[in-house]
Design an enzyme around this catalytic site. Structure first.
Site, PDB file in Angstrom:
ATOM      1  CB  SER A 155      -3.112   9.756  15.330  1.00 47.60           C
ATOM      2  OG  SER A 155      -2.577   8.259  15.085  1.00 47.60           O
ATOM      3  CE  LYS A 211       0.114   2.692   8.104  1.00 48.75           C
ATOM      4  NZ  LYS A 211       0.442   1.705   9.044  1.00 48.75           N
ATOM      5  CG  ASP A 228       3.699   0.800  11.881  1.00 49.67           C
ATOM      6  OD1 ASP A 228       3.486   1.580  12.599  1.00 49.67           O
ATOM      7  OD2 ASP A 228       3.021   0.747  10.956  1.00 49.67           O
ATOM      8  N   GLY A 269       1.827 -13.591   9.986  1.00 51.08           N
ATOM      9  CA  GLY A 269       1.422 -12.597   9.154  1.00 51.08           C
ATOM     10  C   GLY A 269       2.530 -12.023   8.280  1.00 51.08           C
ATOM     11  N   GLY A 315       1.477  -5.426   5.697  1.00 51.70           N
ATOM     12  CA  GLY A 315       2.342  -4.002   6.011  1.00 51.70           C
ATOM     13  C   GLY A 315       2.920  -4.024   7.305  1.00 51.70           C
TER      14      GLY A 315
HETATM   15  N1  NAP Z   1      -0.273  -1.611  17.280  1.00 57.91           N
HETATM   16  C1  NAP Z   1      -0.079  -0.883  16.170  1.00 57.91           C
HETATM   17  O1  NAP Z   1       0.434   0.271  16.397  1.00 57.91           O
HETATM   18  C2  NAP Z   1      -0.304  -1.490  14.952  1.00 57.91           C
HETATM   19  C3  NAP Z   1       0.295  -0.804  13.665  1.00 57.91           C
HETATM   20  C4  NAP Z   1       0.037  -1.327  12.492  1.00 57.91           C
HETATM   21  C5  NAP Z   1      -0.938  -2.452  12.243  1.00 57.91           C
HETATM   22  N2  NAP Z   1      -1.565  -2.778  13.474  1.00 57.91           N
HETATM   23  C6  NAP Z   1      -2.488  -3.922  13.426  1.00 57.91           C
HETATM   24  O2  NAP Z   1      -1.887  -4.828  12.647  1.00 57.91           O
HETATM   25  C7  NAP Z   1      -2.979  -5.635  12.099  1.00 57.91           C
HETATM   26  C8  NAP Z   1      -2.523  -5.995  10.819  1.00 57.91           C
HETATM   27  O3  NAP Z   1      -2.240  -4.745  10.022  1.00 57.91           O
HETATM   28  P1  NAP Z   1      -1.601  -4.890   8.533  1.00 57.91           P
HETATM   29  O4  NAP Z   1      -1.554  -3.218   7.885  1.00 57.91           O
HETATM   30  O5  NAP Z   1      -0.248  -5.620   8.732  1.00 57.91           O
HETATM   31  O6  NAP Z   1      -2.409  -5.577   7.693  1.00 57.91           O
HETATM   32  P2  NAP Z   1      -2.504  -6.196   6.223  1.00 57.91           P
HETATM   33  O7  NAP Z   1      -1.325  -5.343   5.595  1.00 57.91           O
HETATM   34  O8  NAP Z   1      -3.478  -6.086   5.575  1.00 57.91           O
HETATM   35  O9  NAP Z   1      -2.024  -7.722   6.364  1.00 57.91           O
HETATM   36  C9  NAP Z   1      -2.755  -8.483   7.090  1.00 57.91           C
HETATM   37  C10 NAP Z   1      -2.015 -10.069   7.478  1.00 57.91           C
HETATM   38  O10 NAP Z   1      -3.011 -10.772   8.029  1.00 57.91           O
HETATM   39  C11 NAP Z   1      -3.218 -11.900   7.456  1.00 57.91           C
HETATM   40  N3  NAP Z   1      -4.496 -12.480   7.503  1.00 57.91           N
HETATM   41  C12 NAP Z   1      -5.571 -11.516   7.470  1.00 57.91           C
HETATM   42  N4  NAP Z   1      -6.812 -12.445   7.675  1.00 57.91           N
HETATM   43  C13 NAP Z   1      -6.376 -13.517   7.833  1.00 57.91           C
HETATM   44  C14 NAP Z   1      -6.917 -14.747   8.393  1.00 57.91           C
HETATM   45  N5  NAP Z   1      -8.166 -14.946   8.376  1.00 57.91           N
HETATM   46  N6  NAP Z   1      -6.150 -15.894   8.745  1.00 57.91           N
HETATM   47  C15 NAP Z   1      -4.949 -15.803   8.509  1.00 57.91           C
HETATM   48  N7  NAP Z   1      -4.306 -14.838   8.079  1.00 57.91           N
HETATM   49  C16 NAP Z   1      -5.031 -13.702   7.779  1.00 57.91           C
HETATM   50  C17 NAP Z   1      -2.970 -11.619   6.023  1.00 57.91           C
HETATM   51  O11 NAP Z   1      -2.487 -12.818   5.344  1.00 57.91           O
HETATM   52  P3  NAP Z   1      -2.553 -13.104   3.650  1.00 57.91           P
HETATM   53  O12 NAP Z   1      -1.158 -12.810   3.250  1.00 57.91           O
HETATM   54  O13 NAP Z   1      -2.889 -14.692   3.682  1.00 57.91           O
HETATM   55  O14 NAP Z   1      -3.753 -12.391   3.057  1.00 57.91           O
HETATM   56  C18 NAP Z   1      -1.740 -10.676   6.056  1.00 57.91           C
HETATM   57  O15 NAP Z   1      -0.436 -11.292   6.198  1.00 57.91           O
HETATM   58  C19 NAP Z   1      -4.447  -4.860  12.047  1.00 57.91           C
HETATM   59  O16 NAP Z   1      -5.212  -5.369  13.009  1.00 57.91           O
HETATM   60  C20 NAP Z   1      -3.908  -3.672  12.430  1.00 57.91           C
HETATM   61  O17 NAP Z   1      -4.920  -2.806  13.238  1.00 57.91           O
HETATM   62  C21 NAP Z   1      -1.293  -2.194  14.915  1.00 57.91           C
END
Ligand code: NAP
Length: 279
Positions: free
Chosen positions: A23, A72, A108, A132, A135
């Site tokens: 950022s 967050k 987001d 997924g 968050g």
């Molecule tokens: N492009 C962008 O601007 C942007 C913005 C935000 C996030 N992101 C990316 O999005 C991704 C997720 O972020 P988040 O903040 O949403 O994460 P989070 O809140 O930790 O949620 C992770 C999700 O992934 C699932 N998951 C994790 N490991 C898994 C596995 N081995 N097999 C199956 N499901 C799995 C979890 O399932 P469970 O509920 O079963 O644990 C949960 O639903 C990250 O890589 C982040 O960098 C990108």
């Protein structure tokens, strides 16, 4: 970095660790492009310290801040006001300091939809399958529902998908194990898990039964071309990468803090991508 004056507007990103954040580079690019008297700085703030730190930044005259991992959810609790985007996402990623108050929002969902549209994809074209329920899924699901899209969630932990569906009425759920078969009924599939990110295994979604019109979006942007996107591209499917979401989600904050609505264009994309490719 430009020379600041006594009128400079200052914002930053609060996270721990914050060293990985792109950022400062992204906002720094815009500040330079638009010749703005301002700065955007990394704010390494330890878990638990954000409420105190944010009040300090407010008192010190900051214009606001982005909030990233692990703050967050905490940010949602201490804001004086939160808007609908934050309420529906259950988390805050953008703070705007105005009139001695802290206003929280979540950009987001905006970033996801703006990135889709930048790729020529209208979110309401057809049903979306989100993989997924974390968050970012929450923010993306709310934004898609608001855009009139029918949204289905598949999450490894079904209970978490059910909790999300309670908070966002209208959301449908399918079992994680049936996600491959579910593709046939969808126009868009979105990976909102970290699967496919550097250091994580690939998501292993079987696209062989996917309709040729399916759009495949991956919110992961490290690497820029995830195994999921590579597989989709090899099959001739339209792809939407996660970097554009990162760039677009930054627009509302920059606009609020510095008074200029910045453009997301190829030059910016290349500037931020160069840093990712250098890793
Ligand atoms: N492009 C962008 O601007 C942007 C913005 C935000 C996030 N992101 C990316 O999005 C991704 C997720 O972020 P988040 O903040 O949403 O994460 P989070 O809140 O930790 O949620 C992770 C999700 O992934 C699932 N998951 C994790 N490991 C898994 C596995 N081995 N097999 C199956 N499901 C799995 C979890 O399932 P469970 O509920 O079963 O644990 C949960 O639903 C990250 O890589 C982040 O960098 C990108």
């Amino acid at each position: 970095m430009s020379i600041l004056s006594g009128h400079s507007r200052i914002a930053g990103i609060a996270g721990w660790p914050v060293t990985y954040s792109r950022s400062p580079r992204l906002h720094g690019f815009w500040l330079q492009r638009y010749g703005i008297d301002g700065a955007y700085v990394p704010l390494p703030i330890r878990p638990g310290n954000l409420p105190t730190a944010a009040r300090g930044l407010l008192a010190a005259g900051f214009a606001g801040a982005n909030v990233t991992i692990p703050h967050k959810l905490a940010a949602f609790e201490f804001c004086d006001t939160v808007d609908d985007t934050a309420r529906r996402a259950g988390a805050v990623n953008t703070l705007v300091f105005r009139d001695g108050k802290i206003a929280g929002s979540n950009t987001d969902g905006y970033g996801f939809i703006a990135n889709l549209r930048a790729h020529g994809v209208e979110p309401a074209t057809g049903p979306a399958l989100l993989l997924g329920a974390g968050g970012s899924a929450r923010a993306v699901a709310a934004a898609l529902l608001d855009a009139g899209t029918v949204v289905t969630i598949a999450n490894r932990t079904r209970l978490r998908a059910e909790a999300l569906a309670r908070d966002l009425p209208g959301l449908r759920i399918v079992d994680w194990d049936t996600k491959d078969a579910a593709l046939v009924d969808h126009a868009l599939v979105v990976n909102t898990t970290p699967l496919g990110m550097v250091g994580h295994e690939a998501i292993g979604l079987d696209l062989s039964g996917a309709p040729g019109s399916l759009v495949v979006a991956d919110n992961v942007y490290v690497p820029l071309e995830t195994p999921l996107l590579a597989a989709a591209r090899a099959q001739g499917l339209r792809c939407v990468g996660g970097l554009g979401m990162l760039l677009h989600q930054a627009v509302p904050g920059f606009h609020a803090w510095f008074g200029t609505k910045p453009d997301v264009d190829e030059e910016l994309r290349r500037f931020v991508a160069a840093d990712l490719l250098a890793q």
